[in-house]
Design an enzyme around this catalytic site. Structure first.
Site, mmCIF file in Angstrom:
data_model
loop_
_atom_site.group_PDB
_atom_site.id
_atom_site.type_symbol
_atom_site.label_atom_id
_atom_site.label_comp_id
_atom_site.label_asym_id
_atom_site.label_seq_id
_atom_site.Cartn_x
_atom_site.Cartn_y
_atom_site.Cartn_z
ATOM 1 N NE ARG A 40 -3.776 0.294 2.356
ATOM 2 C CZ ARG A 40 -4.713 0.169 3.278
ATOM 3 N NH1 ARG A 40 -4.744 1.009 4.306
ATOM 4 N NH2 ARG A 40 -5.609 -0.781 3.206
ATOM 5 C CG HIS A 86 -6.797 -0.421 -5.608
ATOM 6 N ND1 HIS A 86 -5.608 -0.849 -5.067
ATOM 7 C CD2 HIS A 86 -7.159 0.658 -4.871
ATOM 8 C CE1 HIS A 86 -5.261 -0.074 -4.064
ATOM 9 N NE2 HIS A 86 -6.198 0.857 -3.920
ATOM 10 C CE1 TYR A 130 -19.720 17.646 -14.039
ATOM 11 C CE2 TYR A 130 -18.678 17.678 -11.883
ATOM 12 C CZ TYR A 130 -19.810 17.781 -12.667
ATOM 13 O OH TYR A 130 -21.016 18.008 -12.089
#
Length: 859
Positions: A40, A86, A130
């Site tokens: 991680r 993931h 967006y």
């Protein structure tokens, strides 16, 4: 009842773990720690990526989102990564994507994002629905050849997909882009470095694996931040690149621009790495708002498409270089950066220097190119075998066509061809699947040329696999190619030495007069002259009163002495500016003080001049002289020792500006006058010597310097002011009891509580004086201390309501120290002229006291 409940719970639960909690927590946390360390928070030394970054790049590559292909929605990418590789929140995936696209965070961005991807001002990126994204060219170089079995793949979280454990990585990304992260027990902070320099260092390491650290580091000049700036500290860089840990200084890039005649502005064009520009501009402007720098007119952020520009406009005549140095010292225009090069090597975290990182990268490249070569060799051999069959086919093409036409199906065709001409199964497959249009242009020369190329490629691949020297040359060529395509000029300037900045904050403060008040209960206040003049009354606690009140400069320093032998060093401009009717700041809020500590004297100093002495005296009669310069300190966050005290002793008096005499006065009314030269000088932390002998039932209340021509006044506990002359006190040597000058009554005696020197100049100018009682402070002039001869002086306030506490007389123009050059010769006194208290035996052992007090009438 409890046993029944336990039985019910046992029946309800399917599995009960009967084990100590500490064992369970320890075991679970160990597994969790291992996971976040390896998978991680820390980057792999080979490709410089954390798992989430690797998964994002791999998923985008699988979607075919190369740098020259159309953008795709970021939400689609995040969904692909989350669904396949993931299994965490989409926000963490999107945040990692955004960081990899920010050119102010990554020296070589790995993602090309279309839309608002955040800013150096701390603005967050637009929502993932967006923005659009695709891989950058640099990311493609990290992923290059991943489809050629170059790196190991493992099943994903649900065993439905395969994902790579590392990317092929055609440049040392861990050094080029750096990394930052925190895991359990480990953290990493690797700054970015210039790609050209890192590649050169890698090639040098390939040429000589025994290369020294110093030589290897000579290729990498230091960090190269995407935000540019100036890095100082060559030794810190060397230490970090050798050991993985070191400290450097990052400074903004600035220049000074002339606005008008005698007026300049400071312009900032680059700021330190990972700094929030908006917060930096705000912190600089707050120095102006808080009036910590008076010479700043305006701070503006003028950043536009042309680049970063922060303008700091200064007042006319301001010293731009000085203000810039102050900004370096006081704001984040200059910050320290600590290397912590921790990465995963062989599935374990290590803090390492450049050499182990490059070795890990080169070993990885050897493995990648070996795997690729094996893959390409197998492919080339297969193609060579097919080409051989096609060449053979051309010569018997007509017959092959006839055999195929007579055959019943594809398998029959293959079998008949193999039997007739001896083709292998692979060759026969290639022939029967050959499209008809290919028969029209099947050129034997082209096939023979292809066969020659394949033979050459096979030989080269075999050389790579059998000769490490050739393998290294391939790695070097590919590194050089990456350098040509991705390399860029250094953005950060490296300076060898860390510049030491020493700022005297007083240079930033205007020389402006203010009113300072200090009360007996320990409250300190600073007010402007306007506030003081506008206030009708002073703000005080009940029964509190001023013991120091003076108009002084902002540039002065207060030395506030306490009864415990300490002093508090307070620059006047550091005291909070308040209205005169406010209470002020308690001294314990400036520096920590003991509960029993109280203020006994306040001295204001403009310059710490070595020719000025301070006289310190204790309750038990110990005194010393100390140079004023010994009290100057640079750190003053706590009370500082001014005099070492013996047990059960207290500091009671501090006086400044040495003169010929020292006068000591005791509570019982004794006075001692001796020459200043008789009292030794000691350091600020030393104790003193016996200056005045004090009886068991007496204590010293005041000691001060005086000229021969001076008067002095004494304040009694009953609120009386008694005035006397220095010249009437006989000169003794120190460590004497002195003579009684105030005779005390048996009931309600006039104990002395305070005293002060009164010079001819002070009387002539009629200076102000503070007369502090236990209830309040009276502001009077020294002319009010005049009285007709009375041995108990002039009554100043009602003794039944309040008691005397402290007297303070404002200095006059004659306050100039007298340099005491040498100790005078011992004076022999004439017993007739000496005014001493003597005891004479008269009739039947009765004692009578002779004193000059007998000249006065009783009250």
């Amino acid at each position: 009842m409890a046993s029944k409940n336990i039985k019910k719970i046992t029946e309800y639960l399917e599995k009960i773990v009967n084990e100590p909690l500490e064992h369970i927590v320890s075991e679970r946390f160990a597994r969790y720690s291992k996971y976040i360390i390896q998978d991680r928070a820390l980057p792999d030394a080979r490709d410089g990526l954390k798992p989430v970054q690797r998964r994002i790049l791999f998923a985008m590559n699988e979607l075919g989102m190369q740098h020259n292909k159309p953008y795709k929605k970021s939400a689609r990418i995040a969904g692909e990564v989350m669904g396949k590789y993931h299994p965490h929140g989409d926000s963490s995936i999107y945040d990692a994507m955004v960081r990899m696209s920010q050119d102010f965070k990554m020296l070589v961005p790995l993602i090309d994002m279309h839309g608002n991807n955040g800013s150096i001002d701390g603005d967050s990126a637009a929502a993932m629905r967006y923005t659009e994204a695709r891989l950058s060219l640099a990311a493609e170089y990290l992923l290059k050849d991943i489809d050629k079995k170059t790196v190991p793949f493992v099943p994903n979280f649900d065993d439905e997909e395969l994902e790579p454990t590392v990317l092929p990585s055609k440049f040392p990304n861990i050094l080029v882009n750096g990394s930052k992260g925190i895991s359990a027990g480990y953290a990493t902070n690797i700054p970015p470095h210039n790609l050209n320099e890192v590649v050169n260092a890698t090639i040098a390491f390939l040429d000589d694996e025994e290369i020294s650290d110093s030589k290897l580091i000579s290729y990498i000049k230091g960090p190269d931040f995407p935000t540019g700036g100036i890095v100082q500290g060559k030794e810190g860089i060397k230490e970090a690149l050798k050991t993985g840990s070191g400290k450097i200084i990052i400074r903004a890039r600035t220049f000074i621009e002339e606005m008008a005649r005698n007026q300049e502005r400071i312009v900032i064009t680059e700021i330190p790495y990972e700094l929030n520009k908006a917060e930096l501009v705000r912190s600089i402007d707050m120095l102006r708002v808080d009036k910590k720098i008076d010479d700043i007119l305006e701070v503006r952020d003028e950043t536009d498409q042309q680049g970063m520009r922060i303008a700091i406009e200064l007042k006319k005549g301001a010293d731009a270089n000085f203000i810039l140095n102050y900004l370096y010292k006081s704001t984040d225009l200059q910050i320290s950066y600590n290397y912590n090069m921790t990465a995963i090597l062989n599935r374990r975290p290590y803090q390492v220097g450049v050499k182990p990182l490059l070795k890990a990268y080169i070993d990885h490249q050897k493995e990648v190119i070996t795997n690729r070569s094996n893959f390409e060799l197998d492919k080339a051999k297969k193609r060579e075998h097919i080409v051989e069959g096609l060449i053979k086919m051309v010569s018997v093409l007509e017959e092959i066509i006839k055999i195929i036409r007579k055959s019943s199906n594809k398998a029959d065709s293959k079998e008949n061809i193999q039997k007739r001409f001896g083709f292998t199964d692979l060759q026969a497959e290639a022939i029967v699947t050959l499209q008809l249009y290919r028969l029209s242009n099947t050129d034997i020369l082209a096939l023979q040329a292809e066969a020659g190329e394949l033979a050459k490629k096979i030989r080269f691949l075999n050389e790579i696999l059998s000769d490490e020297r050739v393998l290294k040359e391939v790695i070097k060529e590919e590194l050089q190619f990456s350098k040509e395509k991705l390399g860029q000029k250094r953005k950060t300037t490296i300076e060898d030495e860390i510049e030491s900045i020493k700022i005297d904050e007083r240079d930033l403060i205007s020389d402006e007069n203010v009113i300072i008040g200090v009360t007996k209960d320990g409250y300190v206040k600073r007010s402007s002259l306007r506030s003081y003049q506008a206030s009708q009354t002073i703000g005080l606690k009940t029964d509190d009163g001023l013991i120091f009140h003076r108009e002084i400069s902002n540039l002065d320093t207060l030395l506030i002495f306490t009864n415990l032998g300490n002093y508090i060093y307070v620059p006047v401009y550091k005291i909070d500016d308040q209205r005169w009717r406010d209470l002020g700041v308690y001294i314990g809020n400036i520096v920590p003080v003991e509960a029993s500590e109280r203020i006994i004297s306040v001295i204001n100093v403009r310059e710490f001049n070595e020719d000025i002495n301070l006289l310190l005296a204790t309750k038990n009669g110990y005194m010393k002289q100390t140079k004023l310069k010994d009290f100057e300190v640079s750190r003053y966050s706590k009370a500082i020792r001014g005099m070492r005290l013996q047990k059960d002793d207290e500091l009671v008096s501090v006086n400044m500006n040495q003169k010929e005499n020292i006068i000591g006065l005791s509570k019982q009314g004794y006075a001692l006058r001796f020459k200043t030269a008789d009292l030794p000088e000691y350091g600020s932390s030393a104790g003193g010597v016996q200056g005045m002998m004090i009886s068991d039932d007496d204590e010293l209340v005041e000691a001060f310097y005086a000229f021969d021509s001076d008067d002095f006044v004494m304040l009694t506990v009953r609120g009386h002011i008694i005035k006397d002359n220095v010249s009437e006190l006989t000169v003794y040597s120190r460590n004497r009891k002195g003579i009684r000058i105030v005779e005390n009554l048996k009931s309600n005696p006039h104990y002395i509580v305070s005293a002060a020197r009164l010079s001819k100049y002070q009387e002539k100018e009629n200076v102000k004086s503070l007369l502090t009682s236990t209830k309040q402070t009276y502001e009077v002039t020294v002319s009010e201390y005049k009285y007709s001869y009375n041995k108990y002086g002039k009554k100043m306030f009602d003794e039944n309501v309040e008691k005397g506490y402290k007297i303070f007389i404002e200095d006059a123009i004659d306050e100039v120290p007298v340099v005491i050059k040498k100790k005078p010769e011992k004076i022999i006194f004439d017993e007739i002229n000496a005014v001493v208290e003597e005891e004479k035996i008269i009739n039947k052992n009765k004692k009578i006291h002779l004193s000059r007090l007998d000249l006065f009438e009783d009250d």
